[in-house]
Structures are given as C-alpha cells and as structure tokens.
Design a protein around this motif. Structure first.
Motif, PDB file in Angstrom:
ATOM      1  N   VAL A  20      20.228  63.753  26.473  1.00 50.40           N
ATOM      2  CA  VAL A  20      19.659  64.106  27.770  1.00 50.40           C
ATOM      3  C   VAL A  20      20.735  64.057  28.849  1.00 50.40           C
ATOM      4  N   GLU A  21      21.536  63.026  28.815  1.00 48.54           N
ATOM      5  CA  GLU A  21      22.607  62.879  29.799  1.00 48.54           C
ATOM      6  C   GLU A  21      23.574  64.068  29.726  1.00 48.54           C
ATOM      7  N   ARG A  22      23.946  64.459  28.519  1.00 49.79           N
ATOM      8  CA  ARG A  22      24.861  65.581  28.330  1.00 49.79           C
ATOM      9  C   ARG A  22      24.249  66.884  28.841  1.00 49.79           C
ATOM     10  N   ILE A  23      22.980  67.126  28.511  1.00 51.48           N
ATOM     11  CA  ILE A  23      22.288  68.347  28.941  1.00 51.48           C
ATOM     12  C   ILE A  23      22.246  68.430  30.464  1.00 51.48           C
ATOM     13  N   LEU A  24      21.903  67.325  31.104  1.00 49.65           N
ATOM     14  CA  LEU A  24      21.814  67.323  32.571  1.00 49.65           C
ATOM     15  C   LEU A  24      23.191  67.511  33.214  1.00 49.65           C
ATOM     16  N   GLU A  25      24.171  66.838  32.689  1.00 53.86           N
ATOM     17  CA  GLU A  25      25.515  66.970  33.264  1.00 53.86           C
ATOM     18  C   GLU A  25      26.070  68.376  33.087  1.00 53.86           C
ATOM     19  N   GLU A  26      25.783  69.018  31.954  1.00 55.49           N
ATOM     20  CA  GLU A  26      26.216  70.398  31.751  1.00 55.49           C
ATOM     21  C   GLU A  26      25.535  71.363  32.717  1.00 55.49           C
ATOM     22  N   ALA A  27      24.353  71.002  33.184  1.00 56.07           N
ATOM     23  CA  ALA A  27      23.626  71.829  34.149  1.00 56.07           C
ATOM     24  C   ALA A  27      23.929  71.404  35.591  1.00 56.07           C
ATOM     25  N   ASP A  28      24.945  70.545  35.778  1.00 58.19           N
ATOM     26  CA  ASP A  28      25.378  70.064  37.100  1.00 58.19           C
ATOM     27  C   ASP A  28      24.364  69.168  37.795  1.00 58.19           C
ATOM     28  N   TRP A  29      23.525  68.486  37.028  1.00 59.87           N
ATOM     29  CA  TRP A  29      22.627  67.484  37.570  1.00 59.87           C
ATOM     30  C   TRP A  29      23.350  66.149  37.469  1.00 59.87           C
ATOM     31  N   ARG A  30      23.169  65.301  38.450  1.00 60.56           N
ATOM     32  CA  ARG A  30      23.791  63.974  38.428  1.00 60.56           C
ATOM     33  C   ARG A  30      22.762  62.934  37.989  1.00 60.56           C
ATOM     34  N   VAL A  31      23.088  62.181  36.961  1.00 61.02           N
ATOM     35  CA  VAL A  31      22.178  61.161  36.430  1.00 61.02           C
ATOM     36  C   VAL A  31      22.372  59.877  37.223  1.00 61.02           C
ATOM     37  N   LEU A  32      21.280  59.386  37.807  1.00 59.28           N
ATOM     38  CA  LEU A  32      21.308  58.126  38.554  1.00 59.28           C
ATOM     39  C   LEU A  32      20.875  56.957  37.677  1.00 59.28           C
ATOM     40  N   GLU A  33      19.869  57.204  36.858  1.00 58.82           N
ATOM     41  CA  GLU A  33      19.324  56.168  35.978  1.00 58.82           C
ATOM     42  C   GLU A  33      18.660  56.877  34.822  1.00 58.82           C
ATOM     43  N   ILE A  34      18.860  56.344  33.629  1.00 59.15           N
ATOM     44  CA  ILE A  34      18.237  56.952  32.458  1.00 59.15           C
ATOM     45  C   ILE A  34      17.726  55.854  31.542  1.00 59.15           C
ATOM     46  N   GLU A  35      16.506  56.005  31.110  1.00 53.78           N
ATOM     47  CA  GLU A  35      15.855  55.077  30.193  1.00 53.78           C
ATOM     48  C   GLU A  35      15.078  55.915  29.188  1.00 53.78           C
ATOM     49  N   LEU A  36      14.611  55.284  28.124  1.00 50.88           N
ATOM     50  CA  LEU A  36      13.791  55.999  27.167  1.00 50.88           C
ATOM     51  C   LEU A  36      12.530  56.489  27.864  1.00 50.88           C
ATOM     52  N   GLY A  37      12.322  57.807  27.894  1.00 47.70           N
ATOM     53  CA  GLY A  37      11.114  58.381  28.489  1.00 47.70           C
ATOM     54  C   GLY A  37      11.298  58.991  29.857  1.00 47.70           C
ATOM     55  N   TYR A  38      12.363  58.639  30.572  1.00 53.23           N
ATOM     56  CA  TYR A  38      12.552  59.236  31.893  1.00 53.23           C
ATOM     57  C   TYR A  38      14.006  59.163  32.329  1.00 53.23           C
ATOM     58  N   VAL A  39      14.303  60.007  33.329  1.00 56.97           N
ATOM     59  CA  VAL A  39      15.630  60.007  33.928  1.00 56.97           C
ATOM     60  C   VAL A  39      15.482  60.302  35.419  1.00 56.97           C
ATOM     61  N   ARG A  40      16.174  59.506  36.231  1.00 54.50           N
ATOM     62  CA  ARG A  40      16.224  59.739  37.674  1.00 54.50           C
ATOM     63  C   ARG A  40      17.509  60.498  37.943  1.00 54.50           C
ATOM     64  N   THR A  41      17.413  61.629  38.637  1.00 57.30           N
ATOM     65  CA  THR A  41      18.557  62.510  38.811  1.00 57.30           C
ATOM     66  C   THR A  41      18.688  63.009  40.240  1.00 57.30           C
ATOM     67  N   LEU A  42      19.836  63.576  40.496  1.00 53.94           N
ATOM     68  CA  LEU A  42      20.044  64.387  41.695  1.00 53.94           C
ATOM     69  C   LEU A  42      20.247  65.805  41.196  1.00 53.94           C
ATOM     70  N   SER A  43      19.369  66.707  41.617  1.00 53.51           N
ATOM     71  CA  SER A  43      19.491  68.103  41.191  1.00 53.51           C
ATOM     72  C   SER A  43      20.569  68.789  42.019  1.00 53.51           C
ATOM     73  N   PRO A  44      21.194  69.832  41.469  1.00 59.66           N
ATOM     74  CA  PRO A  44      22.274  70.500  42.187  1.00 59.66           C
ATOM     75  C   PRO A  44      21.791  71.261  43.424  1.00 59.66           C
ATOM     76  N   ALA A  45      20.504  71.584  43.481  1.00 60.24           N
ATOM     77  CA  ALA A  45      19.923  72.291  44.636  1.00 60.24           C
ATOM     78  C   ALA A  45      18.507  71.788  44.833  1.00 60.24           C
ATOM     79  N   ASP A  46      17.988  71.975  46.060  1.00 62.25           N
ATOM     80  CA  ASP A  46      16.638  71.478  46.357  1.00 62.25           C
ATOM     81  C   ASP A  46      15.574  72.051  45.429  1.00 62.25           C
TER      82      ASP A  46
END
Length: 188
Positions: A20-46
């Motif tokens: 999940v972390e790799r997929i999000l980073e490849e899409a330019d999303w920034r991972v703030l917190e990741i746990e089994l079942g969810y991830v808190r992110t910053l999206s590249p655009a609103d």
C-alpha cells in the motif's frame, strides 16, 4: 494537499502495508500513518482521483473501501497482529486491545463484526491461532509447551484441547502426520 484516511480491505500483514505504501508513493500521495486496514495520507491535489489507486490495490489483492470506516478490517488487523506477535502482552485481554486500537466499544464492534462476517471475533481469533499453531508444528521443532506459550494459551493442556476440538487431532498427531499445506491468512 488534502489529508484523507483511506480504508483498505484485506490488509493482513506487513507485506500488505509495504504494498500500500509503495502504491501510494508511486501515485505521489504522502503517507502520514499506515496500519492494517487504513492509511492516513496527503493527496497530491484536493480532488485527487482514487480510481488509479483502487485499481493498483486490486492488482495486489487488496480493495479500497469506498464507504468510509472499515471496522471489520481494523479488527481483523488487530487480531492477526496479536496472533503473530510473540512478544504481545497477555496481561491485557484481546478485547481490550481491540477497543484501544479501534476506539469503539467492544459490544458494538462484536455485533458489527458478527453481522458482517457471519462469525464472531473469538471464532476468527481461534481460527488464526490454530492456523499459526499448525505452521509452528509443521515448520519448527519447538515443543508443544512452547507453541502453547507463543499462542498465548493459559496451559499446554488448554492448547491441546482447543487444537483437538478445532482440527480433530492432537498437536503431536498433527506434527507426526507431516502433511500440511499452509493457508493464506487473508483467506481464513
């Protein structure tokens, strides 16, 4: 950038977290917190589209949950983490650990889990405990007492009785048979 929490079904191990972390980073999303079942992110655009992420997750056997909280995935993640963590405390009941992690009452979580999964949290927990016991018995030479301790049973006798009840054979009989095919933990 906009902070979002994404809920992801079938995240059951740390390889899932890394995927999940790799997929999000490849899409330019920034991972703030990741746990089994969810991830808190910053999206590249609103209004960043989720379809590409959803497709990439599906390609690795995961599913982006579109309806918000996935309490079942969170509970499953806590249970699986507890079963596979040899250092997890036995001083605190699993139900209390689940409540602390998910931050909802156990009775609510239990009802929600049972309605969704058609089995109880306890049944899910026992299924994973026995599957891990089978792996330990088949893949290692550690004694049954040590297996019982790793799986947080109160005694080797309690472990043996549970194992026999759920599998129809004793732990030593299972080990002696020597024909076990591990089941993926996300399919239990």
């Amino acid at each position: 950038m906009k902070e979002q929490t994404l809920y992801i079904d079938d995240m059951v191990c740390y390889r899932c977290v890394m995927a999940v972390e790799r997929i999000l980073e490849e899409a330019d999303w920034r991972v703030l917190e990741i746990e089994l079942g969810y991830v808190r992110t910053l999206s590249p655009a609103d209004n960043a589209p989720l379809q590409g992420i959803s497709d990439a997750l599906r390609n690795v056997g995961l599913r982006l949950r579109q309806d918000g909280h996935n309490l079942v995935a969170q509970v499953k993640g806590v249970v699986i983490e507890y079963v596979y963590d040899d250092l997890a405390t036995t001083d605190i009941p699993l139900s209390e650990i689940i409540v602390r992690q998910v931050e909802l009452s156990y009775s609510y979580l239990s009802r929600h889990f049972s309605c969704s999964e058609k089995r109880t949290i306890e049944e899910f927990y026992q299924l994973h405990r026995i599957e891990r016991a089978k792996r330990l018995l088949f893949q290692t030479n550690i004694n049954i007492k040590a297996v019982a301790k790793r799986l947080k049973y109160k005694s080797p006798g309690h472990f043996s009785a549970s194992f026999r009840k759920l599998t129809g054979e004793t732990p030593s009989g299972f080990r002696a048979k020597g024909d076990y095919k591990p089941r993926p933990i996300d399919k239990l």
